[in-house]
Design an enzyme around this catalytic site. Structure first.
Site, PDB file in Angstrom:
ATOM      1  CG  ASP A 123      -2.007  -0.978   1.151  1.00 15.93           C
ATOM      2  OD1 ASP A 123      -2.049  -1.687   0.115  1.00 15.93           O
ATOM      3  OD2 ASP A 123      -2.804  -1.068   2.099  1.00 15.93           O
ATOM      4  CD  GLU A 142       6.678  -1.330  -3.056  1.00 16.25           C
ATOM      5  OE1 GLU A 142       7.729  -1.487  -3.670  1.00 16.25           O
ATOM      6  OE2 GLU A 142       5.872  -2.251  -2.818  1.00 16.25           O
ATOM      7  CE1 TYR A 143      -2.492   1.726  -6.945  1.00 17.70           C
ATOM      8  CE2 TYR A 143      -3.173   3.405  -5.362  1.00 17.70           C
ATOM      9  CZ  TYR A 143      -3.353   2.758  -6.576  1.00 17.70           C
ATOM     10  OH  TYR A 143      -4.360   3.137  -7.406  1.00 17.70           O
ATOM     11  CG  ASP A 144      -0.914   5.123  -0.371  1.00 24.01           C
ATOM     12  OD1 ASP A 144      -1.767   4.874  -1.248  1.00 24.01           O
ATOM     13  OD2 ASP A 144      -1.051   4.854   0.837  1.00 24.01           O
ATOM     14  CB  SER A 175     -35.237  -6.579 -17.902  1.00 23.05           C
ATOM     15  OG  SER A 175     -35.362  -7.087 -16.643  1.00 23.05           O
ATOM     16  CG  LEU A 176     -31.819 -11.345 -17.406  1.00 21.36           C
ATOM     17  CD1 LEU A 176     -30.884 -11.790 -16.290  1.00 21.36           C
ATOM     18  CD2 LEU A 176     -31.534 -12.140 -18.679  1.00 21.36           C
ATOM     19  CD  GLU A 219     -23.135 -15.122 -16.626  1.00 23.69           C
ATOM     20  OE1 GLU A 219     -23.574 -14.008 -16.270  1.00 23.69           O
ATOM     21  OE2 GLU A 219     -22.717 -15.360 -17.756  1.00 23.69           O
ATOM     22  NE  ARG A 274     -32.292  -2.758 -18.077  1.00 19.96           N
ATOM     23  CZ  ARG A 274     -33.578  -2.587 -17.821  1.00 19.96           C
ATOM     24  NH1 ARG A 274     -33.946  -1.864 -16.800  1.00 19.96           N
ATOM     25  NH2 ARG A 274     -34.497  -3.149 -18.579  1.00 19.96           N
ATOM     26  CE1 TYR A 285     -24.994  -8.273 -17.158  1.00 19.72           C
ATOM     27  CE2 TYR A 285     -24.235  -8.293 -14.885  1.00 19.72           C
ATOM     28  CZ  TYR A 285     -25.074  -7.796 -15.872  1.00 19.72           C
ATOM     29  OH  TYR A 285     -25.970  -6.823 -15.576  1.00 19.72           O
ATOM     30  CE  LYS A 338     -26.098 -13.948 -18.708  1.00 21.78           C
ATOM     31  NZ  LYS A 338     -24.967 -13.056 -18.516  1.00 21.78           N
ATOM     32  CE  LYS A 361     -35.376 -11.447  -8.549  1.00 17.31           C
ATOM     33  NZ  LYS A 361     -36.022 -10.442  -9.310  1.00 17.31           N
ATOM     34  CB  CYS A 379     -59.824  11.764   7.986  1.00 20.99           C
ATOM     35  SG  CYS A 379     -59.958  13.480   8.541  1.00 20.99           S
TER      36      CYS A 379
HETATM   37  S1  IVH Z   1     -27.400 -10.706 -18.342  1.00 14.15           S
HETATM   38  C1  IVH Z   1     -29.285  -9.454 -22.327  1.00 14.15           C
HETATM   39  N1  IVH Z   1     -26.135 -11.564 -16.192  1.00 14.15           N
HETATM   40  O1  IVH Z   1     -30.219  -8.490 -13.673  1.00 14.15           O
HETATM   41  C2  IVH Z   1     -28.831  -9.998 -21.003  1.00 14.15           C
HETATM   42  N2  IVH Z   1     -27.725  -9.810 -15.927  1.00 14.15           N
HETATM   43  O2  IVH Z   1     -33.144  -8.698 -13.739  1.00 14.15           O
HETATM   44  C3  IVH Z   1     -28.549  -8.955 -20.022  1.00 14.15           C
HETATM   45  N3  IVH Z   1     -27.906  -8.965 -13.625  1.00 14.15           N
HETATM   46  O3  IVH Z   1     -30.792  -6.068 -16.140  1.00 14.15           O
HETATM   47  C4  IVH Z   1     -28.414  -9.325 -18.624  1.00 14.15           C
HETATM   48  N4  IVH Z   1     -26.386 -10.297 -12.736  1.00 14.15           N
HETATM   49  O4  IVH Z   1     -28.747  -5.697 -14.535  1.00 14.15           O
HETATM   50  C5  IVH Z   1     -27.070 -10.697 -16.688  1.00 14.15           C
HETATM   51  N5  IVH Z   1     -24.922 -12.384 -14.400  1.00 14.15           N
HETATM   52  C6  IVH Z   1     -25.819 -11.547 -14.882  1.00 14.15           C
HETATM   53  C7  IVH Z   1     -26.477 -10.605 -14.046  1.00 14.15           C
HETATM   54  C8  IVH Z   1     -27.436  -9.750 -14.618  1.00 14.15           C
HETATM   55  C9  IVH Z   1     -27.231  -9.306 -12.499  1.00 14.15           C
HETATM   56  C10 IVH Z   1     -28.946  -7.904 -13.689  1.00 14.15           C
HETATM   57  C11 IVH Z   1     -28.908  -7.048 -14.932  1.00 14.15           C
HETATM   58  C12 IVH Z   1     -30.280  -7.217 -15.566  1.00 14.15           C
HETATM   59  C13 IVH Z   1     -31.094  -7.662 -14.397  1.00 14.15           C
HETATM   60  C14 IVH Z   1     -32.340  -8.395 -14.828  1.00 14.15           C
END
Ligand code: IVH
Length: 663
Positions: A34, A36-38, A83-84, A112, A135, A221, A285, A309, A421
């Site tokens: 640390d 050295e870094y500083d 989103s997913l 993941e 986003r 990711y 995925k 989830k 009320c």
């Molecule tokens: S992939 C087109 N991978 O979860 C695919 N999303 O509920 C794009 N998230 O909007 C998303 N960990 O912000 C992906 N390993 C992961 C993730 C991830 C968290 C978030 C991301 C997304 C949201 C959907």
């Protein structure tokens, strides 16, 4: 030092520090101390200060922040940030797997962790970070580059000088949140609710020094355009991004099949509590990129991925009391006062019990041990009373009969479960109305928190909305009365003054007209442009707008009839009453209606028609359903035409659309 020597030393130090950052924050291994870094950082900072001409935009010294932006620039994502879709159990994972298999291939998956943070897009040009964008709504995000640069695991310069966009999740470690909240508690500041809110708030700091203090981290990711780099699988994209210098989660894993997915989830569930960061599920995925392409996207989600989830977490705590609050409409809500407990990283002290019926149905008694449930960003909920743990000392719940504030007898409106009320002078209602007016989605008067509003009301400084704008004449008295700091009070007054320039939709929402949320407020403002135009409208005029039903139309007309004086007064004060956004062009037949285009229309492209309809607030979709308002028909139409005829949906021919477009 000679010029070229300075340049050389700056480059050398930059390289040392970048490498040290990478080793420490991405690979989790330190190669220098640390101290050295500083020492190197200090030397570089001094050199840059002395010779600013050689200072690099992306110097590691930028990591400590210092850049201040007054407004976040909006940036449209090159490709939308989707989103997913969510799944919650094994059966739904099985269905997901089956849907993929239907395409005729046996897929491999990458599993993941689903990181609980917020999505970010990072754009590099010739290997140099140029933009970090949130986003946002998926289409448009905010440029938060100045704060992104303070995240040490995000490379400022890549290991290859390529131009690329990558996406990932910015998050805060659990320990950091604890540390920040401890400091906040000591300073008497409001606590950060959970890691996600904390990370989001940090990225939206105007001063990047503040963001730097929040010690954010980031896992990458997703690569939106893998074909550009000749990659064949998602797992390869992860390896590719890792090689470029990004932090990629080492827990990502390739699995063969459905059973592999379940095993991964089981392990993730076990490990979850031990991780230094929060995860709220597992992302699954399809590995093969050609297959991903074949599966494609819906409007919101990729079809080749899904998020499992974790089940909502339940904890037990004591229901200490049930208290009643009065909303700005006079609505009475029972609230659970709980022995504070932490669920999913946030401390729960209160939970709404909604109404009398809900409490009776659950059979809650004061003193009960109750189960509290919270899932991610969902509002905490009291699930049930643990009847077997009763001691006999519990007190039955009783609905109140009078307003807890002004003691006016409560009334239940017909067909409604809620009590109200109805006293227009009820202080709690007035306070509620003021709190709503200053709130973020309404007039957005920063610094004017709920407690301050309540206090100023109780001290008699404000009673109604116009009084807010006279506070500037009462600064001295307020300070005398309540010991507010002059500086912070003046800042609030300045914010109140600035709110006069807000666009109309904020005012419309802030007025608290029954049934008008911020979306409807925006629709009204953009359609009618200014308040005088709006308040002239009859119920029929209003009902002509899609999404404005009869009840809402009646409410709006009634409100303006009863509040002429208030609106005139606000006008006199100098509050802007005009819509400042891009005015929505209005056409009775287009605004708010849903269209499907089928067949070819000579001399006009589909896109032109789409843009034209959208400029009037029309919506186009791909498939005909009962919700479609009209089908635009060109030559050689497809099956959409047959469906439209079957469903009896109005057809616009070529002439009609061209006439509308002035072609
Ligand atoms: S992939 C087109 N991978 O979860 C695919 N999303 O509920 C794009 N998230 O909007 C998303 N960990 O912000 C992906 N390993 C992961 C993730 C991830 C968290 C978030 C991301 C997304 C949201 C959907």
């Amino acid at each position: 030092m000679e010029k070229n020597e300075i340049e050389k030393r700056i480059a050398e130090l930059t390289k040392i520090l970048n490498e040290a950052n990478y080793n420490y924050y991405v690979l989790d291994e330190s190669k220098i101390t640390d101290q050295e870094y500083d020492k190197y950082l200090k030397e570089l900072t001094e050199l840059e200060a002395m010779y600013p001409a050689y200072a690099n935009e992306n110097s590691p010294t930028k990591r400590v922040g210092g850049e201040v932006v007054s407004k976040f620039q909006k940036i449209v994502h090159e490709k939308p940030m989707l989103s997913l879709a969510n799944v919650f159990n094994e059966e739904e994972i099985f269905d997901f797997d089956m849907r993929i298999k239907k395409e005729g291939v046996i897929p491999e998956y990458v599993c993941e962790y689903k990181i609980d943070g917020l999505g970010i897009s990072l754009i590099y040009e010739h290997g140099v970070l140029v933009h970090g964008v949130t986003r946002g709504d998926g289409v448009t995000g905010e440029d938060v580059t100045h704060n992104v640069k303070t995240i040490k695991s995000i490379p400022l310069v890549l290991k290859e000088p390529i131009s690329i966009e990558v996406r990932g999740e910015v998050f805060m470690h659990k320990k950091t949140l604890e540390k920040l909240n401890k400091e906040r508690k000591d300073n008497g500041e409001a606590l950060l609710q959970n890691v996600r809110n904390a990370a989001a708030g940090s990225l939206r700091q105007q001063d990047s020094k503040e963001a730097a203090k929040r010690e954010l981290d980031c896992f990458i990711y997703y690569l939106p355009e893998p074909e550009k780099y000749g990659l064949k699988t998602h797992f390869e994209t992860l390896e590719f991004m890792q090689k470029l210098g990004f932090k990629v989660n080492p827990e990502n894993k390739l699995v063969d099949d459905y059973v592999g997915i379940l095993k991964y989830i089981k392990k993730a569930t076990e490990k979850r509590g031990k991780l230094s960061y929060e995860i709220d599920g597992v992302v699954i995925k399809v590995n093969d990129l050609d297959m991903q392409k074949k599966l494609g996207f819906t409007a919101k989600y990729p079809k080749w991925a899904t998020a499992y989830k974790f089940p909502a977490q339940e904890v037990l705590t004591k229901l200490k009391d049930i208290i009643f609050t009065v909303g700005r409409t006079g609505q009475i809500t029972p609230n659970a006062v709980l022995e504070p407990v932490i669920v999913m990283g946030s401390t729960i002290r209160r939970a709404t019990l909604h109404n009398e019926d809900n409490v009776l149905k659950k059979g809650l008694m004061i003193g009960d041990i109750v189960a509290i449930r919270k899932a991610g960003d969902v509002i905490p909920e009291v699930v049930e009373a643990k009847v077997e743990r009763r001691t006999g000392e519990e007190i039955p719940f009783q609905m109140i009969k009078e307003c807890p504030m002004c003691h006016t007898p409560l009334v239940k409106k017909e067909g409604n479960v809620d009590y109200f009320c109805l006293n227009p002078e009820c202080p709690k209602r007035n306070i509620g109305a003021l709190i709503h007016f200053v709130s973020r989605d309404a007039m957005n008067i920063e610094g004017m928190g709920d407690e301050i509003v309540e206090e100023l009301y109780n001290l008699g400084f404000i009673n109604t909305i116009p009084d807010l704008y006279t506070l500037k004449d009462k600064v001295k008295q307020i300070i005398e009365f309540d010991g507010y700091g002059e500086k912070s009070l003046n800042k609030i007054i300045e914010n109140i003054e600035n709110s006069k320039n807000n666009s109309l939709e904020r005012l419309l929402f802030g007025l608290g007209i029954e049934g008008i949320g911020n979306k409807t407020a925006k629709l009204l403002a953009s359609t009618f442009g200014d308040i005088d135009n709006l308040r002239k409208k009859t119920e029929e005029d209003l009902q002509n707008i899609k999404d404005i039903g009869k009840v809402l139309a009646i409410n709006i007309v009634k409100y303006f009839k009863e509040n002429t004086e208030l609106i005139n007064k606000l006008k006199e004060i100098g509050i802007n009453m005009q819509y400042l956004g891009v005015k929505q062009k209005y056409d009775e037949e287009i605004t708010g209606k849903k269209f499907v285009i089928t067949g070819t229309i000579t001399d006009v492209s589909r896109n032109e028609i789409k843009e034209f309809l959208e400029s009037f607030g029309g919506i186009t979709s791909e498939s005909v359903s009962t919700k479609t308002d009209a089908v635009i028909l060109g030559s050689n139409p497809g099956s959409k035409y047959d469906k439209a005829v079957k469903l009896n949906i109005p057809i616009w021919n070529e002439e009609k659309i061209k006439e509308k477009m002035g072609k």
